[in-house]
Scaffold this motif. Structure first.
Motif, PDB file in Angstrom:
ATOM      1  N   MET A   1      88.397  61.918   3.845  1.00 58.96           N
ATOM      2  CA  MET A   1      87.163  62.672   4.061  1.00 58.96           C
ATOM      3  C   MET A   1      87.138  63.462   5.360  1.00 58.96           C
ATOM      4  O   MET A   1      86.314  64.357   5.528  1.00 58.96           O
ATOM      5  CB  MET A   1      85.969  61.711   4.029  1.00 58.96           C
ATOM      6  CG  MET A   1      85.775  61.005   2.696  1.00 58.96           C
ATOM      7  SD  MET A   1      84.530  59.679   2.751  1.00 58.96           S
ATOM      8  CE  MET A   1      83.025  60.634   2.953  1.00 58.96           C
ATOM      9  N   LYS A   2      88.046  63.163   6.302  1.00 62.27           N
ATOM     10  CA  LYS A   2      87.920  63.750   7.638  1.00 62.27           C
ATOM     11  C   LYS A   2      88.212  65.251   7.681  1.00 62.27           C
ATOM     12  O   LYS A   2      87.804  65.932   8.628  1.00 62.27           O
ATOM     13  CB  LYS A   2      88.808  63.011   8.640  1.00 62.27           C
ATOM     14  CG  LYS A   2      90.301  63.169   8.449  1.00 62.27           C
ATOM     15  CD  LYS A   2      91.054  62.309   9.452  1.00 62.27           C
ATOM     16  CE  LYS A   2      92.557  62.428   9.287  1.00 62.27           C
ATOM     17  NZ  LYS A   2      93.073  63.760   9.572  1.00 62.27           N
ATOM     18  N   ASP A   3      88.888  65.775   6.663  1.00 59.12           N
ATOM     19  CA  ASP A   3      89.133  67.222   6.647  1.00 59.12           C
ATOM     20  C   ASP A   3      87.888  68.000   6.237  1.00 59.12           C
ATOM     21  O   ASP A   3      87.776  69.192   6.534  1.00 59.12           O
ATOM     22  CB  ASP A   3      90.276  67.563   5.687  1.00 59.12           C
ATOM     23  CG  ASP A   3      91.627  67.086   6.203  1.00 59.12           C
ATOM     24  OD1 ASP A   3      91.749  66.896   7.430  1.00 59.12           O
ATOM     25  OD2 ASP A   3      92.542  66.886   5.383  1.00 59.12           O
ATOM     26  N   ASP A   4      86.951  67.327   5.555  1.00 60.95           N
ATOM     27  CA  ASP A   4      85.730  67.988   5.093  1.00 60.95           C
ATOM     28  C   ASP A   4      84.514  67.660   5.950  1.00 60.95           C
ATOM     29  O   ASP A   4      83.538  68.411   5.957  1.00 60.95           O
ATOM     30  CB  ASP A   4      85.433  67.584   3.644  1.00 60.95           C
ATOM     31  CG  ASP A   4      86.522  68.032   2.688  1.00 60.95           C
ATOM     32  OD1 ASP A   4      86.750  69.255   2.591  1.00 60.95           O
ATOM     33  OD2 ASP A   4      87.159  67.177   2.059  1.00 60.95           O
ATOM     34  N   LEU A   5      84.569  66.538   6.662  1.00 63.33           N
ATOM     35  CA  LEU A   5      83.432  66.105   7.470  1.00 63.33           C
ATOM     36  C   LEU A   5      83.897  65.818   8.888  1.00 63.33           C
ATOM     37  O   LEU A   5      85.014  65.342   9.106  1.00 63.33           O
ATOM     38  CB  LEU A   5      82.799  64.839   6.878  1.00 63.33           C
ATOM     39  CG  LEU A   5      82.249  64.912   5.456  1.00 63.33           C
ATOM     40  CD1 LEU A   5      81.812  63.528   4.996  1.00 63.33           C
ATOM     41  CD2 LEU A   5      81.072  65.881   5.380  1.00 63.33           C
ATOM     42  N   SER A   6      83.041  66.098   9.864  1.00 63.66           N
ATOM     43  CA  SER A   6      83.349  65.741  11.244  1.00 63.66           C
ATOM     44  C   SER A   6      83.251  64.226  11.405  1.00 63.66           C
ATOM     45  O   SER A   6      82.702  63.526  10.548  1.00 63.66           O
ATOM     46  CB  SER A   6      82.364  66.417  12.200  1.00 63.66           C
ATOM     47  OG  SER A   6      81.070  65.848  12.050  1.00 63.66           O
ATOM     48  N   LEU A   7      83.761  63.696  12.527  1.00 66.48           N
ATOM     49  CA  LEU A   7      83.669  62.261  12.757  1.00 66.48           C
ATOM     50  C   LEU A   7      82.219  61.814  12.849  1.00 66.48           C
ATOM     51  O   LEU A   7      81.860  60.721  12.389  1.00 66.48           O
ATOM     52  CB  LEU A   7      84.430  61.886  14.039  1.00 66.48           C
ATOM     53  CG  LEU A   7      85.953  62.047  13.995  1.00 66.48           C
ATOM     54  CD1 LEU A   7      86.575  61.502  15.282  1.00 66.48           C
ATOM     55  CD2 LEU A   7      86.567  61.345  12.786  1.00 66.48           C
ATOM     56  N   ASP A   8      81.365  62.651  13.414  1.00 61.92           N
ATOM     57  CA  ASP A   8      79.941  62.305  13.499  1.00 61.92           C
ATOM     58  C   ASP A   8      79.313  62.265  12.105  1.00 61.92           C
ATOM     59  O   ASP A   8      78.477  61.405  11.813  1.00 61.92           O
ATOM     60  CB  ASP A   8      79.191  63.305  14.384  1.00 61.92           C
ATOM     61  CG  ASP A   8      79.514  63.117  15.860  1.00 61.92           C
ATOM     62  OD1 ASP A   8      79.868  61.978  16.248  1.00 61.92           O
ATOM     63  OD2 ASP A   8      79.408  64.089  16.623  1.00 61.92           O
ATOM     64  N   GLU A   9      79.700  63.208  11.244  1.00 63.81           N
ATOM     65  CA  GLU A   9      79.173  63.202   9.867  1.00 63.81           C
ATOM     66  C   GLU A   9      79.686  61.993   9.100  1.00 63.81           C
ATOM     67  O   GLU A   9      78.952  61.371   8.326  1.00 63.81           O
ATOM     68  CB  GLU A   9      79.577  64.503   9.154  1.00 63.81           C
ATOM     69  CG  GLU A   9      78.833  65.721   9.661  1.00 63.81           C
ATOM     70  CD  GLU A   9      79.384  67.016   9.088  1.00 63.81           C
ATOM     71  OE1 GLU A   9      78.606  67.965   8.911  1.00 63.81           O
ATOM     72  OE2 GLU A   9      80.608  67.091   8.824  1.00 63.81           O
ATOM     73  N   LEU A  10      80.963  61.637   9.336  1.00 66.76           N
ATOM     74  CA  LEU A  10      81.504  60.444   8.709  1.00 66.76           C
ATOM     75  C   LEU A  10      80.761  59.200   9.186  1.00 66.76           C
ATOM     76  O   LEU A  10      80.479  58.289   8.402  1.00 66.76           O
ATOM     77  CB  LEU A  10      82.993  60.293   9.046  1.00 66.76           C
ATOM     78  CG  LEU A  10      83.974  61.072   8.173  1.00 66.76           C
ATOM     79  CD1 LEU A  10      85.380  60.957   8.749  1.00 66.76           C
ATOM     80  CD2 LEU A  10      83.960  60.558   6.752  1.00 66.76           C
TER      81      LEU A  10
END
Length: 221
Positions: A64-73
């Protein structure tokens, strides 16, 4: 049953991530502090993790990290950290019956079983949706029948709130044709007599993460 552990060194080698990545994810609370288990070994203190749980989480982060930032994750995984057996940190999450079906969050079969027991509601809160989703997943896996599904709902509704702030495992057993569902704090050891067949064991966090991704539209990223 004792959970299989994996050392930090083995984890880094197996997942091909760096020490820096692991602890950056820890700082962002993508991998919770209490997942880092310190144990004494013949070489001194070492860090271990519950193998299955941490590998599932790292796989999700990497996917998921390519589509979402670490904060969004972190927002996605926050659901797991803060509430009853992992119920959502955001109590405002609620959906109409039509939304649950149209967005393919649960099936009509699971929803109807829930309605038979609790009546139809104007909107469904996250804890209610979670109960329906867990029911749906176990029915889809062919691991239980509808009567057992009703017992599952009773167990979740009666006891899930007792696990506020704790990680929770769902255990499904049968003995002499009698089915039981058990909710237990995790990590923990639990033993059964010889007559008990463990049909399935699930970390509730798995279902919470999947459901949160469905609701947020991030499933499959």
């Amino acid at each position: 049953m004792e959970q299989e552990l994996i050392s930090k060194k083995e984890l880094l080698e197996l997942t091909d991530i760096s020490y820096g990545q692991l602890y950056r994810w820890k700082r962002k609370n993508l991998i919770p502090e209490d997942w880092f288990i310190r144990k004494s070994t013949f070489t001194g203190q070492e860090t271990f993790f519950e193998k299955k749980k941490v590998l599932e989480r790292i796989n999700k982060i990497k996917n998921m990290k390519d589509d979402l930032s670490l904060d969004e994750l972190a927002d996605v995984f926050e659901t797991v950290q803060d509430a009853p057996g992992g119920s959502p940190a955001n109590p405002k999450i609620a959906l109409y019956k039509e939304q649950l079906i149209e967005r393919n969050i649960v099936t009509t079969t699971a929803l109807n079983v829930y309605i038979q027991q609790h009546g139809e509601m104007p909107v469904y809160s996250f804890p209610s949706i979670l109960s329906i989703y867990v029911l749906d997943q176990l029915l889809a896996a062919g691991e239980m029948n509808l009567d057992e599904g009703k017992l599952l709902l009773q167990t979740l509704e009666a006891h899930l709130k007792s696990f506020e702030g704790k990680h929770c495992e769902l255990i499904f057993t049968r003995k002499m044709g009698i089915s039981s569902f058990i909710l237990v704090s995790s990590p923990n050891e639990i033993y059964f007599d010889r007559g008990v067949k463990v049909v399935a064991r699930y970390m509730l966090t798995r279902f919470i993460e999947e459901l949160t991704a469905k609701i947020n539209g991030t499933e499959g990223r």
